[in-house]
Scaffold this active site. Structure first.
Site, PDB file in Angstrom:
ATOM      1  N   ARG A   1       0.844  -1.205   0.000  1.00 21.16           N
ATOM      2  CA  ARG A   1       0.000   0.000   0.000  1.00 21.16           C
ATOM      3  C   ARG A   1       0.881   1.257   0.000  1.00 21.16           C
ATOM      4  O   ARG A   1       0.496   2.297  -0.538  1.00 21.16           O
ATOM      5  CB  ARG A   1      -0.973   0.008   1.180  1.00 21.16           C
TER       6      ARG A   1
ATOM      7  N   SER B   1      -5.148   5.000   5.597  1.00 20.33           N
ATOM      8  CA  SER B   1      -4.941   3.546   5.557  1.00 20.33           C
ATOM      9  C   SER B   1      -4.574   3.055   4.164  1.00 20.33           C
ATOM     10  O   SER B   1      -3.746   2.165   4.007  1.00 20.33           O
ATOM     11  CB  SER B   1      -6.202   2.818   6.018  1.00 20.33           C
TER      12      SER B   1
ATOM     13  N   GLU C   1     -18.505   3.538  -0.579  1.00 18.07           N
ATOM     14  CA  GLU C   1     -17.670   2.900  -1.611  1.00 18.07           C
ATOM     15  C   GLU C   1     -18.427   2.749  -2.925  1.00 18.07           C
ATOM     16  O   GLU C   1     -17.848   2.875  -4.010  1.00 18.07           O
ATOM     17  CB  GLU C   1     -17.182   1.521  -1.133  1.00 18.07           C
TER      18      GLU C   1
ATOM     19  N   PHE D   1     -14.406  -3.785   1.053  1.00 18.40           N
ATOM     20  CA  PHE D   1     -15.487  -2.854   0.716  1.00 18.40           C
ATOM     21  C   PHE D   1     -15.482  -2.491  -0.775  1.00 18.40           C
ATOM     22  O   PHE D   1     -16.536  -2.274  -1.364  1.00 18.40           O
ATOM     23  CB  PHE D   1     -15.393  -1.616   1.601  1.00 18.40           C
TER      24      PHE D   1
ATOM     25  N   HIS E   1      -5.355  -3.861   2.228  1.00 15.52           N
ATOM     26  CA  HIS E   1      -5.806  -4.702   3.345  1.00 15.52           C
ATOM     27  C   HIS E   1      -6.370  -6.024   2.849  1.00 15.52           C
ATOM     28  O   HIS E   1      -7.499  -6.414   3.158  1.00 15.52           O
ATOM     29  CB  HIS E   1      -6.810  -3.949   4.222  1.00 15.52           C
TER      30      HIS E   1
ATOM     31  N   ASP F   1      -8.155  -6.588  12.972  1.00 11.27           N
ATOM     32  CA  ASP F   1      -9.516  -6.131  12.652  1.00 11.27           C
ATOM     33  C   ASP F   1     -10.511  -7.294  12.521  1.00 11.27           C
ATOM     34  O   ASP F   1     -11.709  -7.115  12.663  1.00 11.27           O
ATOM     35  CB  ASP F   1      -9.528  -5.309  11.355  1.00 11.27           C
TER      36      ASP F   1
ATOM     37  N   ARG G   1      -1.581  -4.690   3.652  1.00 11.27           N
ATOM     38  CA  ARG G   1      -1.439  -3.735   4.742  1.00 11.27           C
ATOM     39  C   ARG G   1      -0.051  -3.841   5.391  1.00 11.27           C
ATOM     40  O   ARG G   1       0.570  -2.839   5.738  1.00 11.27           O
ATOM     41  CB  ARG G   1      -2.499  -4.023   5.802  1.00 11.27           C
TER      42      ARG G   1
END
Lengths: 309, 271
Positions: free
Chosen positions: A8, A35, A56, A81, A107, A115, A165
């Site tokens: 990322r 993020s 989204e 998402f 992610h 998470d 991530r």
């Protein structure tokens, strides 16, 4: 010890570079700019950064509209998402219209860690791969991520780029060249082949090390482009080695393992083992603990290779 | 102008019946209800050139209620985008006139739509792109009232309000009916004006079958600065065909030969 960089972050860097060269590049985000690391672009080009808020579906619907007005849109959210919630917008407004939208989703997989299951996307490759005309890329490290994102920017049309991530070791020298749809043989080997996607390349290489100690020669292929998949590399592995193991931080249903199986069935029947998430949801924990519990370690890959003997 | 536009709208309505009859498939009710809206847009309001359908500076029209293709294609054909003879290929294999609008097969369609809620979202993106480019084109999106039940419409409405897209104009074809019956029985969408107002929109109400009122509403929307505008056009589903008016059953049903002839006659046709 290799440098550790999350893909990322590679995306973040290359997006700014692309933005410097092309005024038509737009970055979109859905309240996750820190993020997904699109915040660097936002800082540099605030006028070309669109925050859709926590929406989204609308981000990707707007992305389609912007693309059809001449923009190259990089839309970013978490894999869950972007691909999950917004699937049908991606399918109908982006892919069906061949909109120039690069969905850079971060992610990926169990590696999200703490998470937990709601944020651990282990189905995104399957659902994105199924959309006609969608190119699906899952880079392994910083160098490949930057180069493949640049390559994607140069091609008109929809892309799904799966980013991680967690920091991952830099595997490739800076001057390595990458071509969309052409796998990289990272390690030559003659007995068996391990094909990895995304950051599981590190695990595949570690498995090859373990097996080398046992006198087993393993070829390791980085299948950075899952669609269109490099059929030649798979057929060569089927013909030249005695069996194939795939490894992915994704469900074994519909992802890399399935994509490889489709090629083998049609072109070069060979023995295959798939290492990945076995039809279940993840949970909270440290990525390494999750990989241990869900069977995604180098030892698991090595065991899968041995089972082909 | 009123008389002239009325004639065009009547021709578009006859085309709608012909298309749906010929295909024995399609959506006559919601097409007839938006026929006047599309007539005013294509023949009076929009800055377009059928001979240059992809001109960068053109106004855009997104048919967010994509199932109203019979009306869209009729308006486009009458405006000169393609020969009216092609209308009978509607929904048939190999036709450019897909069941729902396809921008890749038919030049002049600004966005492929059909999955409700997505058109307005793309329209907001187009308006946003235009704003970033300092372009002068306007973006129009035609929505159904039932479509307003889709959450994506309100995500898009929120974004349009947030970005103050005053060159975006949505039109709600407010015919009060959806497939399963009256909106207020299926899922209440009113008060539509209050909803849009609270999302930061300028709200204009008019009779969606009065071409003068529609033209005036579009002028007001164009003149309004700082907010996107929505025209809530009161319409009758199946407008112009006595046995189709206010009947949810004609949402997605084709007339038989006798019904088609009766409809065309009522709409001023020769048959």
């Amino acid at each position: 010890m290799a440098d550790m960089i999350a893909t990322r972050d590679s995306f973040s860097k290359v997006l700014v570079e692309l933005g410097e060269k092309d005024n038509n590049i737009i970055a979109m985000n859905a309240d996750l700019s820190a993020s997904t690391k699109t915040d660097a672009f936002e800082k540099r080009f605030p006028e070309r950064f669109i925050n859709a808020g926590i929406a989204e579906c609308n981000m990707l619907g707007m992305a389609a509209g912007m693309a059809h007005c001449g923009k190259t849109v990089f839309a970013s959210s978490f894999c869950m998402f972007a691909s999950g919630r917004a699937f049908e917008i991606i399918r109908n407004s982006i892919a069906h219209t061949h909109a120039n939208v690069k969905i850079c989703a971060s992610h990926a997989g169990l590696a999200v860690g703490e998470d937990g299951a709601t944020h651990q996307s282990v189905e995104d490759v399957a659902i994105m791969r199924d959309i006609p005309g969608m190119t699906v890329i899952s880079p392994a490290d910083d160098v490949s991520a930057r180069k493949l994102i640049k390559a994607a920017a140069a091609v008109k049309g929809p892309f799904y780029i799966r980013l991680g991530r967690a920091a991952a070791p830099v595997v490739y020298p800076e001057d390595t060249e990458f071509e969309i749809g052409k796998a990289v043989t990272v390690l030559e080997g003659s007995d068996f082949t391990v094909i990895s996607s995304g950051c599981m390349l590190e695990t595949a290489l570690a498995a090859a090390d373990i097996l080398k100690e046992e006198g087993i020669s393993v070829r390791v292929i980085d299948m950075h482009t899952i669609k269109p998949i490099d059929e030649d590399a798979i057929v060569r592995a089927a013909v030249e080695t005695k069996g194939i193991v795939t490894v992915e931080d994704h469900s074994v249903i519909g992802g890399l393992g399935s994509a490889v199986a489709e090629v083998l069935c049609a072109k070069a029947p060979a023995r295959l083992r798939t290492v990945g998430i076995r039809d279940c949801f993840g949970e909270s924990g440290k990525p390494a603990q999750l990989y241990e519990k869900y069977g995604l370690t180098a030892a698991d890959v090595a065991a899968a290779v041995r089972s082909l003997k | 102008m009123q008389t002239e536009l009325k004639e065009v709208a009547a021709k578009i309505r006859r085309d709608i019946i012909e298309e749906v009859y010929s295909a024995q498939s399609g959506h006559p009710g919601g097409s007839l209800s938006c026929a006047d809206i599309l007539t005013v847009l294509y023949f009076k309001v929009m800055n377009i050139d059928p001979k240059d359908p992809c001109a960068p500076g053109r106004d855009r029209l997104i048919m967010s209620k994509g199932h109203a293709t019979p009306a869209l294609y009729a308006a486009m054909a009458e405006r000169g985008y393609f020969p009216t003879e092609e209308l009978t290929t509607f929904r048939k294999i190999g036709s450019r006139l897909q069941g729902h609008p396809d921008m890749e097969t038919l030049p002049g369609v600004d966005m492929s739509t059909g999955s409700l809620g997505q058109g307005i979202s793309a329209a907001v993106g187009m308006a946003l792109a235009g704003k970033l480019d300092g372009a002068s084109y306007r973006v129009y999106a035609v929505l159904g009232d039932g479509e307003l039940q889709e959450g994506l419409v309100w995500e898009a409405a929120m974004a349009a309000g947030h970005y103050k897209l005053d060159h975006l104009c949505a039109i709600v074809d407010n015919n009060g009916l959806q497939i399963d019956g009256p909106n207020d029985e299926v899922m209440t969408v009113e008060p539509i004006g209050d909803k849009f107002r609270s999302f930061g929109w300028n709200v204009i109400c008019c009779d969606g079958h009065d071409t003068d009122q529609l033209a005036e509403a579009f002028e007001k929307a164009k003149a309004f600065e700082g907010k996107p505008s929505v025209i809530i056009a009161s319409t009758v589903k199946g407008k112009g065909v006595s046995f189709m008016e206010n009947q949810a059953g004609w949402h997605g049903k084709a007339p038989n030969k006798e019904q088609a002839e009766k409809a065309e006659k009522e709409l001023g046709g020769e048959k």
